[in-house]
Motif scaffolding. Structure first.
Motif, short mmCIF file in Angstrom:
data_model
loop_
_atom_site.label_atom_id
_atom_site.label_comp_id
_atom_site.label_asym_id
_atom_site.label_seq_id
_atom_site.Cartn_x
_atom_site.Cartn_y
_atom_site.Cartn_z
N UNK A 1 136.11 89.41 7.52
CA UNK A 1 135.53 89.69 6.20
C UNK A 1 135.49 88.44 5.34
N UNK A 2 135.95 87.33 5.91
CA UNK A 2 135.98 86.08 5.15
C UNK A 2 135.65 84.93 6.09
N UNK A 3 135.51 83.75 5.51
CA UNK A 3 135.10 82.59 6.28
C UNK A 3 136.21 82.12 7.20
N UNK A 4 135.80 81.38 8.22
CA UNK A 4 136.71 80.81 9.20
C UNK A 4 136.38 79.33 9.34
N UNK A 5 137.41 78.49 9.37
CA UNK A 5 137.17 77.04 9.43
C UNK A 5 136.49 76.63 10.73
N UNK A 6 136.63 77.44 11.75
CA UNK A 6 135.97 77.12 13.01
C UNK A 6 134.46 77.04 12.84
N UNK A 7 133.94 77.71 11.82
CA UNK A 7 132.50 77.64 11.56
C UNK A 7 132.03 76.21 11.34
#
Length: 1462
Positions: free
Chosen positions: A676-682
């Motif tokens: 439901x939120x961002x991930x640094x892997x992006x």
């Protein structure tokens, strides 16, 4: 039978003994010690565990505060010391021992040992109670353990490099300095045309004033042509470390006013004032309110300075001709001496009109021009008439600056013009984002290349004197005159509209002007209305600040806009026409309230998106459609909670991502699914990313891609529990920063480890395997590291080993490294400490900082070492050294040592472990030392070697501040051979040095301004051993202190008087502050014959001096050498009555008499003292005073001597009166108290009642005139335990309008019509604060704060038979804190409460508050409600929520239905 009988007898004997011992206590408690000893010890263990938890939380707060550079409150440090004793291993062992002893049995184990039970059980109970008190004390500072020290204004702490001491300026400079020393002058004006050098001059004055005039704070603020009150308030507040949460100018002014008054001496510089500025509305106190506040104003208009009531106006003229020629030559260089150029150069210099700004810019522009024709052309250009027509700017200056502009390269010119619209002290980064958005660099591709280009151009402009240095290397500034000329050029040649007018609506309506505009900048203009549609087909940049609604179609007539900047705006949704800006490249929404920003997804060509400091909760998925985006800035967006998944992976061209002090809710890939939120892997898809600022709580959320980290050129990465822990003014300025707060770093991914090799600032906290980081083979040293901070690590012996190289290290901070043996080993690589400037060490167990074999510390400026118990010296000498070998610290300016139990000297020998007998000896040289601070350095016996100065200049000649506290082995401060060397000593503070029994030689300190002596048995002498007089005096007749301003003497047991019978005529005449405390034998303060010496006195405080009977004593003729027959005749008194003499403390503003149990009056005889400037007075614990004030005008018979005789001239400006419990006081005012208040105290607006303890049953009747004063605006009542809330009549009965027992603080017959502020704190007897009828009179009340009152149940007493409205029209701040029995604001169901101005409500620890009030309430302006002040939890508009029964269940009142319901 004998044995059992003996046993019984012994038991009975034990019980009898205990009973005898316990006769004074309740029998049940005593018996509990016998039979509940297990419970007692279990309770103690529970308390100890609670204390450990509390200590950990407080210690964590202290740790973070320390890392943030804040100072810890003394009571917090004392609390932690006491707690550490209770939870130490020794205390735990003692507990185990006592518990075992309590279990003893006697008579071969047949019977319990009752005596042992009793004694140890009682001890456990006492210890538990002590710990309970410590737990209660914690609540007093749980929300605040520290305070921030003030920072200084731009340029104040460093020399002004543009300043040259011209002879033509000396008169103005000296005139301003003299005015600042004159207590009768509050405001000073400096007048001069633009470019003449006003700003440069006053900045230099600021530096000199801080150094020479002892200002505690110096503030510089540029005002500009259109003054923005909020902006000016923010500039002043920032320098004072004052943070505003409010946006209302008046509320901020009140807070700023209060903050400025806390500074003893504050210097405010308001630069470049064009129109009259209302300083009172700004929040700057007047001369009457704060004598120590000095204001320096610069302007181009004498009328403006006069309108602002400047006491003196000093003009600054153009340079003398020879000064102008010399300045031109110094800047242009030797080329002006060339025979073919010499005459032209002289003519060019003359054409600059003797204006420094014009001379500097032209000289820099021509400096490298070698061709004669270029110089002739410059002379022709300067000879042409100026096209400028500015008020206060000379035509010569305009022409000179315009010519300098023409000399600029075509690539530099637009950057120069663009800089002119950006204000003062601008971040270069902001200029970059404008320039990039406008496309000024066609041949530059990436953001980093653009940054290099902009930095280069800014450097060139500074070299041309067209830009100035900012507050740090990342910022720049521009002179006002240069700015005006640049804007004029851009408006004339490029179609720029830069308006600072009050309202620009007329400009909007001129279609021809708007169609020709290429740039519109409205930084401070008050725009009342915007057109529905702006027709500007050629507009490329639009910038506007301020709260204003943007019409939906506003941007439909703009086809070429590239840069859009809004600041301080509120957008529920962005205007729909913003989606039509297809050419928009840079969008800045700074410090804005943002809700719906979905439409931004339509801006497909956007490269820069800046949300800095904005209130935004969600970054919607539509932002992922901005595939051209290169820079996304979400710094300081503290309310950002959601970054929609997929956004970052879509921004494949992103080069720079900023999330400093912002979002940290990163989810972990593979664990948080669905996300439901961002991930640094992006970010692994952001192949262009070169700049990253991010914090994550979990290392598992960090990227694993090594290639990704290898590309980072600029980064600020923080990993750990705390968001951006350790705020650091130095490290934050670096471009590569890494912060790690975790148990183990073994799990750090390889890519993060690679960053260690390039980081400039490294912070390691609580990292158990820190050695793996420091000594990792990947790093092999830290070639770029400038700042290193390590804390809370146990498993580290050496910080830097032989493998490591730190050639750029500038600062080193080590804290709580319990196993640390040394900073570095003996084989440290060469050059590692050559740039080290600052080292700070706290709670580390090593014996020294450095060895003499290590690299010389030639750049070291500051050493600070605290709480290192094993530290013997700063330097260990490992080899034999010759007598001529010197340990030299060439740049060392500050040495701060504290809590070092084993410390003896700066150096010691490794072979013998012996140190020299003094702190500094002849082997140590610190020629530039300015500050020496020693606290609890127990091993020092001497500071300096007596013969040191005969060998070499050590540096005492530079010493300005010397502080010595709790150095118990120190015998003396100054050796007699050194005393004449302290020529720069300005501050001397000596306290708690019990062994210091010799004389304090201070007669040869010609610039000493502050002298503080505390708990030290010393005498102040001139250098000779002089026998004491019959009475002990602090000073003797040979002491000469011509500039002493502050005198603080405390806890001197044998001191009887301060001044000798004879005294130098050159001493004490500049004293502004005297603080006396804890001197039990002190008899009095001032001899009457010396009173004229103290006419500059501003503050007088006398506390805890139990023998003081009078303040002024009559000095007899034989005591005063050369005195007249009556010392009083020296005052040229005028008589009020024939027997009364009057004189004045003309500048005294603050007077405190506290805990003076034998004080009866200020003077025994009929002597009246006028205090014409007195603003604040405190009288507490003066038990033999019977009458505080008596009027000589109305008293026709002799009465008991009052503390003060008063008339209409005595206290004309008294603003605040604080009264505590004075046992003997029978009346405050003799005769008609109400009349005395109104006639003789016309400005009394603030009354404080404090410490009326349990001994005071009813409030004394003399308080009635105080509460009924018509001028009363602020009432504060603290720690008053009135047990019966009724006035006592003088006959011993009760007043007719009695206060009901333990009910109301303020009775119904008291009207508080003018009251503005009401504060009540720790008054546990109150149940109902004020009556219904009194509440109705509070029509001016703005602030109400009620705290820590255990028994209060409601604020306004409910009266159900009265259904009218209680209207508090001005109340804007309501604070209810720690009121455990408070149930509601008022219990009446029939009252209607009107709060039309209420904006802020704080409710904290009020568990029983179920509703605000059963009646109707109206709060249309309520925007902010804090539920828990410690967590800064905020609720939106018109919502009040209070914790209910310590659960998650809450009660609500909203602005819609105005009723709190559960």
């Amino acid at each position: 039978m004998e044995a059992p009988i003996s046993i019984v007898g012994s038991i009975c004997g034990s019980i009898a003994g205990i009973a005898t011992e316990s006769a004074v206590g309740p029998i049940t408690r005593q018996l509990s010690y016998l039979f509940k000893h297990k419970t007692k010890f279990q309770n103690l263990r529970t308390k100890v565990q609670e204390l450990k938890v509390a200590a950990q939380r407080v210690q964590q707060s202290v740790h973070q505060a320390t890392m943030n550079g804040e100072e810890i409150f003394d009571d917090v440090e004392k609390w932690l010391t006491a707690v550490n004793e209770k939870i130490s291993d020794q205390a735990a062992a003692q507990l185990e021992e006592d518990e075992e002893k309590s279990k003893r049995r006697c008579f071969a184990g047949c019977c319990p040992d009752l005596k042992s039970h009793y004694q140890h059980s009682k001890k456990a109970q006492t210890e538990a109670e002590t710990i309970g008190r410590l737990l209660n004390e914690k609540d007093q500072f749980i929300n605040r353990v520290s305070y921030r020290t003030s920072v200084q204004a731009i340029g104040i702490n460093r020399p002004v490099k543009e300043y040259v001491s011209f002879e033509s300026r000396i008169g103005t400079f000296n005139g301003v300095m003299a005015a600042l020393e004159d207590d009768n002058v509050n405001k000073v004006g400096v007048l001069g045309m633009g470019g003449v050098g006003k700003t440069t001059l006053v900045k230099e004055i600021a530096i000199q004033a801080k150094e020479k005039l002892s200002f505690t704070a110096v503030v510089f603020a540029a005002v500009t042509q259109t003054p923005n009150m909020l902006d000016i308030q923010s500039k002043i507040a920032e320098k004072l470390n004052l943070k505003f949460d409010e946006t209302d100018v008046d509320v901020r002014a009140a807070r700023l006013h209060q903050r400025l008054r806390t500074e003893k001496k504050v210097f405010i510089i308001l630069d470049d004032i064009w129109v009259t500025l209302n300083l009172e509305a700004l929040g700057v106190p007047s001369a009457d309110e704060h004598k120590g506040c000095k204001i320096l104003m610069t302007s181009r208009s004498l009328d403006v300075l006069k309108s602002m009531d400047a006491s003196q106006n000093l003009s600054i003229e153009t340079l003398h001709e020879d000064e102008a020629q010399n300045l031109f030559k110094n800047i242009a260089g030797n080329i002006v001496e060339r025979p073919d150029l010499q005459s032209i150069a002289v003519a060019v210099a003359k054409r600059c009109g003797r204006l420094p700004i014009a001379i500097a810019t032209i000289a820099k522009a021509l400096k490298h021009k070698q061709n004669l024709f270029e110089w002739r052309n410059a002379l022709r250009q300067l000879s042409k008439p100026s096209k400028g027509n500015f008020k206060g700017i000379a035509a010569e200056a305009y022409s000179a600056i315009e010519l300098s502009y023409k000399f600029l390269d075509e690539k530099v010119q637009p950057i120069f013009l663009l800089s002119s619209i950006m204000g003062h002290d601008v971040a270069i980064e902001d200029l970059l984002r404008y320039a990039r958005g406008l496309g000024l660099f066609h041949d530059v591709k990436g953001m980093e290349e653009t940054r290099d280009e902009v930095l280069t151009l800014v450097t060139n402009l500074k070299a041309s004197c067209l830009l100035l240095d900012g507050s740090d290397p990342t910022r720049f500034d521009m002179h006002d005159v240069v700015c005006d000329v640049a804007i004029s050029i851009a408006s004339r040649d490029l179609g720029w509209l830069v308006s600072t007018k009050e309202d620009v609506y007329e400009i909007w309506s001129d279609e021809d002007i708007m169609r020709g505009c290429n740039l519109v900048s409205l930084p401070n203009a008050k725009v009342s209305e915007l057109p529905d549609k702006l027709e500007c087909p050629n507009l490329t940049l639009f910038s506007m600040h301020g709260a204003l609604e943007i019409p939906n179609n506003f941007f439909n007539g703009i086809q070429r806009l590239k840069v859009l900047n809004f600041a301080n705006m509120h957008f529920t949704s962005l205007p729909s026409s913003i989606g039509s800006l297809k050419t928009l490249s840079s969008l800045c929404l700074i410090d804005c309230d943002l809700e719906d920003i979905v439409i931004l997804g339509e801006l497909k060509h956007l490269e820069i998106l800046d949300f800095r400091k904005s209130r935004i909760a969600i970054l919607p998925k539509e932002i992922g459609q901005l595939t051209m985006l290169k820079l996304l800035d979400l710094s300081d967006c503290e309310s950002l909670e959601v970054i929609s998944p997929g956004i970052l992976s879509s921004l494949t061209r992103l080069e720079e991502l900023y999330l400093y002090d912002s979002f940290d809710g990163w989810e972990v890939e593979g664990i948080d699914d669905p996300r439901s939120n961002a991930c640094l892997v992006e970010l692994q898809h952001s192949f262009c990313l070169t700049t990253l600022e991010v914090h994550t709580r979990d290392v598992q959320a960090m990227l694993k891609d090594n290639i990704f980290f290898a590309k980072l050129e600029r980064y600020k990465i923080s990993i750990g529990d705390d968001k951006w822990f350790w705020y650091d003014e130095i490290g934050i300025k670096t471009s590569r920063m890494l912060k790690l707060k975790m148990n183990r770093c073994v799990n750090l991914y390889h890519g993060i480890k690679r960053l260690l090799k390039t980081t400039q600032s490294l912070y390691l906290d609580g990292v158990k395997d820190v050695r793996e980081i420091l000594y990792d083979s990947i790093t092999e040293g830290f070639p770029d590291l400038k700042h290193l901070r390590i804390s809370d690590v146990s498993d580290i012996k050496v910080v830097l080993n032989y493998m490591m190289s730190v050639p750029c290290l500038e600062s080193l901070f080590l804290c709580n490294l319990t196993d640390l043996g040394a900073i570095c080993d003996d084989q440290l690589k060469a050059g590692s400490f050559e740039r080290l400037r600052i080292i700070k060490v706290r709670r580390c167990e090593m014996k020294n900082l450095f060895s003499s074999t290590e690299t010389k510390l030639h750049q070291l400026e500051q050493i600070e070492v605290f709480n290192c118990d094993n530290m013997i010296g700063l330097i260990v000498v490992k080899e034999e050294t010759g007598d001529n070998e010197i340990l030299e610290f060439r740049q060392l300016r500050s040495v701060v040592l504290g809590a070092l139990n084993s410390f003896k000297s700066l150096w010691y020998s490794e072979k013998t472990l012996e140190s020299v007998p003094c702190l500094f000896d002849k082997k140590v040289s610190c020629p530039t030392l300015e500050k020496l601070y020693l606290k609890s350095v127990s091993g020092i016996e001497k500071i300096w070697n007596d013969d040191q100065l005969h060998v070499m200049p050590f540096g005492v000649q530079s010493l300005e501040r010397l502080t010595i506290d709790e150095c118990h082995k120190l015998k003396y401060v100054f050796a007699s051979s050194m005393i004449k060397s302290f020529v720069q000593l300005k501050t001397l503070h000596i306290s708690n040095c019990g062994e210091m029994d010799e004389e304090l030689n201070i007669c040869h300190c010609p610039v000493l301004k502050t002298l503080h002596c505390d708990s030290t048995d010393i005498d102040t002498k001139s250098g000779d051993n002089i026998s004491l007089n019959q009475r002990q005096h602090f000073f003797n007749e040979k002491v000469i202190l011509p500039v002493l301003e502050q005198l603080n003497i405390e806890n001197m047991d044998n001191l009887e008087r301060l001044w000798p019978n004879q005294h130098s005529q050159h001493s004490f005449s500049k004293l502004t502050s005297i603080w006396l405390g804890g001197c039990p034998k002190l008899l009095d303060v001032f001899p009457s014959g010396m009173l004229t010496r103290f006419q500059r006195l501003n503050q007088l405080s006398i506390r805890n001096c139990k023998s003081v009977e009078e303040i002024i004593f009559e000095s007899h003729p034989q005591e005063e050498k050369g005195s007249s027959s009556s010392a009083m005749q020296s005052f040229s008194p005028h008589l009020i009555q024939s027997a009364v003499i009057t004189f004045e403390f003309s500048r005294l503003t603050s007077l405190i008499f506290e805990a003076l149990p034998n004080l009866r009056s200020t003077h025994r005889e009929m002597l009246t003292i006028n205090w014409p400037s007195l603003k604040e007075m405190e009288v507490k614990g003066c038990d033999k005073v019977e009458i505080l004030f008596a009027s000589q005008e109305t008293t026709g018979f002799r009465i008991q001597q009052p503390l003060f005789w008063v008339n209409q001239f005595t206290f004309p400006k008294l603003h605040q009166l604080t009264l505590g419990w004075n046992v003997g006081v029978k009346e405050t005012w003799h005769s008609d108290g109400q009349q005395l208040v109104s006639h003789h105290f016309p400005n009394l607006e603030v009354v404080e009642l404090v410490n009326y303890t349990d001994r005071v049953l009813p409030p004394p009747s003399y308080l009635i005139p105080l509460l009924s004063s018509p001028n009363l605006q602020t009432l504060e009542i603290r720690r008053c335990s009135f047990q019966e809330m009724m006035f006592q009549s003088e006959e011993g009965g009760e007043e007719k309008s009695a206060w009901v027992r333990k009910i109301n603080l303020v009775p119904s017959f008291v009207s508080l019509r003018n009251l503005v502020t009401l504060k009540v704190e720790q008054c546990h007897g109150i149940i109902k604060l004020i009556t219904h009828s009194t509440a109705k009179s509070l029509v001016q009340l703005r602030e109400m704060s009620i705290k820590y009152c255990r028994n209060i149940e409601e604020i306004i007493q409910g009266v159900d038979n009265d259904d009218d409205e209680i209207h508090l029209p001005q109340l804007n701040h309501l604070e209810l804190i720690d009121l455990p029995k408070l149930e509601s604001f008022s219990s009446s169901r029939n009252h209607t409460f009107g709060f039309p101005s209420l904006q802020t409500v704080i409710v904290h620890k009020c568990p029983k508050m179920k509703m605000f009030s059963p009646g109707h309430s109206n709060t249309p302006m309520l925007h902010k409600v804090w539920l828990d002040r410690s967590r800064n939890e905020e609720v939106g508009k018109a919502v009040l929520i209070a914790p209910y029964n310590n659960s998650s269940e809450k009660s609500v009142i909203t602005g819609d239905h105005d009723r709190m319901t559960h």
